[in-house]
Design an enzyme around this catalytic site. Structure first.
Site, PDB file in Angstrom:
ATOM      1  CG  ASP A  27       0.901  -4.472 -11.387  1.00  9.24           C
ATOM      2  OD1 ASP A  27       0.460  -4.570 -12.548  1.00  9.24           O
ATOM      3  OD2 ASP A  27       1.368  -5.428 -10.745  1.00  9.24           O
ATOM      4  CD  GLU A  68      -1.949 -11.765 -12.551  1.00 15.67           C
ATOM      5  OE1 GLU A  68      -0.774 -12.110 -12.736  1.00 15.67           O
ATOM      6  OE2 GLU A  68      -2.335 -11.155 -11.536  1.00 15.67           O
ATOM      7  CG  ASP A 101       3.427 -11.590  -5.269  1.00 13.62           C
ATOM      8  OD1 ASP A 101       2.568 -12.285  -5.853  1.00 13.62           O
ATOM      9  OD2 ASP A 101       3.757 -10.451  -5.647  1.00 13.62           O
ATOM     10  CB  ALA A 152      -3.880  -7.192  -4.952  1.00  9.89           C
TER      11      ALA A 152
HETATM   12  O1  RIB Z   1       2.754  -7.539 -11.807  1.00  5.43           O
HETATM   13  C1  RIB Z   1       3.390  -8.186 -10.717  1.00  5.43           C
HETATM   14  C2  RIB Z   1       2.513  -9.282 -10.205  1.00  5.43           C
HETATM   15  O2  RIB Z   1       2.398 -10.292 -11.187  1.00  5.43           O
HETATM   16  C3  RIB Z   1       3.033  -9.996  -8.984  1.00  5.43           C
HETATM   17  O3  RIB Z   1       2.662  -9.364  -7.784  1.00  5.43           O
HETATM   18  C4  RIB Z   1       2.497 -11.408  -9.150  1.00  5.43           C
HETATM   19  O4  RIB Z   1       1.557 -11.778  -8.198  1.00  5.43           O
HETATM   20  C5  RIB Z   1       1.922 -11.456 -10.569  1.00  5.43           C
HETATM   21  O5  RIB Z   1       0.553 -11.388 -10.581  1.00  5.43           O
END
Ligand code: RIB
Length: 301
Positions: A245, A136, A12, A41
């Site tokens: 997350d 993703e 990021d 992650a």
């Molecule tokens: O949900 C947040 C995440 O979305 C970020 O860390 C970024 O990498 C995207 O995947």
């Protein structure tokens, strides 16, 4: 039980701005930071910090060995992360003065997962373990199909929301996790109501409005039955990146360790509250002890 997370790993790049850049505008940023991110992650880190045994399956490039080390540092098993030639996935994130974000994701290595890699990881899962995945990586439908063939539970974090990816996966899963906007987009395909989304259990994170968890009461898979709600804690928001997350990781880990759904929602809400009060995504996720201390100090929820 263990949790196997087939998920993205991103680097990021976070830029602090007063307001998001408008079309055609060039902005000078007030701060820049690089950290571990990616929905996969972040969720693995939250699961591990909440106390779960986590196996992360994914792919990184030669520039991303430090991301593997960061996952290992919190006890995550990383043997299922392949090193490939493509660059590690990365994100360009603007965070404005309200702590809101605007995110661009470049998939890179995250979309080089192989069917063998995913199948092998799923085949060795124990009975009743949870399988978790997001949108993703590549192979979402294949992951769901392979998971359903095993005696395991499947949680799907349908983000980023892409209807063509999400709809075919729904019949395979036990728990769907979406944010409020994603829930509305999905509900539009099923008569417009969240309760019409055909999954056995649905967790909807609603930012400052908290979250709801509903469990299907009928075999028809409509989840309009038993709905639990939790408000969000009132904290000073620095950066909301990764809050959903964090909520998911703490909620799923708490459920998995045998806590009831309401207690799991409260721990998840506290974890997300702490996380948004710090900068960054994975780096901002609190430990289980921090969550317990926060709940002891803020018992009113
Ligand atoms: O949900 C947040 C995440 O979305 C970020 O860390 C970024 O990498 C995207 O995947």
């Amino acid at each position: 039980m263990a949790i196997t997370n087939i998920g993205s790993i991103n680097i990021d790049n976070v830029y602090r701005v007063d307001d998001f850049a408008a079309p055609g505008e060039t902005l000078l940023v007030s701060d820049y930071a690089r950290g571990l991110g990616g929905k996969g992650a972040n969720q693995s880190i939250a699961l591990a910090k909440a106390g779960s045994q986590v196996f992360h399956i994914g792919a990184i490039g030669p520039d991303g060995e430090w991301t593997r080390e960061a996952l290992q540092e919190v006890g995550i098993h990383t043997q299922g992360i392949r090193l490939v030639q493509e660059s590690t996935g990365h994100a360009v994130i603007q965070v404005n003065s309200a702590g809101e974000n605007s995110i661009l994701v470049c998939s890179g290595a995250n979309i080089t997962l192989t069917q063998d890699q995913c199948r092998e990881a799923i085949m060795v899962m124990g009975d009743d373990d949870w399988l978790l995945f997001q949108n993703e990586t590549n192979l979402t439908r294949e992951i769901a199909e392979a998971g359903r063939a095993q005696p395991i539970k499947i949680c799907y974090s349908a983000a980023p929301f892409i209807a063509e990816l999400v709809l075919p996966v729904l019949p395979y899963i036990d728990l769907l996790v979406v944010n409020e906007l994603e829930a509305a987009s999905l509900a539009a395909h099923f008569g417009g109501q969240e309760g019409g989304i055909p999954v056995p259990a649905l967790l909807v994170t609603r930012g400052g409005k908290g979250a709801t968890y509903s469990v299907c009461e009928s075999p028809g898979h409509e989840n309009a039955g038993n709905v639990l709600s939790v408000p969000s804690f009132d904290v000073s928001v620095i950066d909301t990146t990764g809050a959903g997350d964090t909520f998911l990781g703490y909620f799923l880990s708490s459920l998995d360790t045998g806590l009831d759904a309401m207690t799991s929602l409260q721990r998840a809400s506290a974890a997300a509250a702490i996380q948004v009060s710090r900068p960054g995504a994975a780096d901002a996720i609190p430990t289980s002890a921090e969550v317990s201390e926060f709940l002891a100090r803020n018992p009113t929820i």
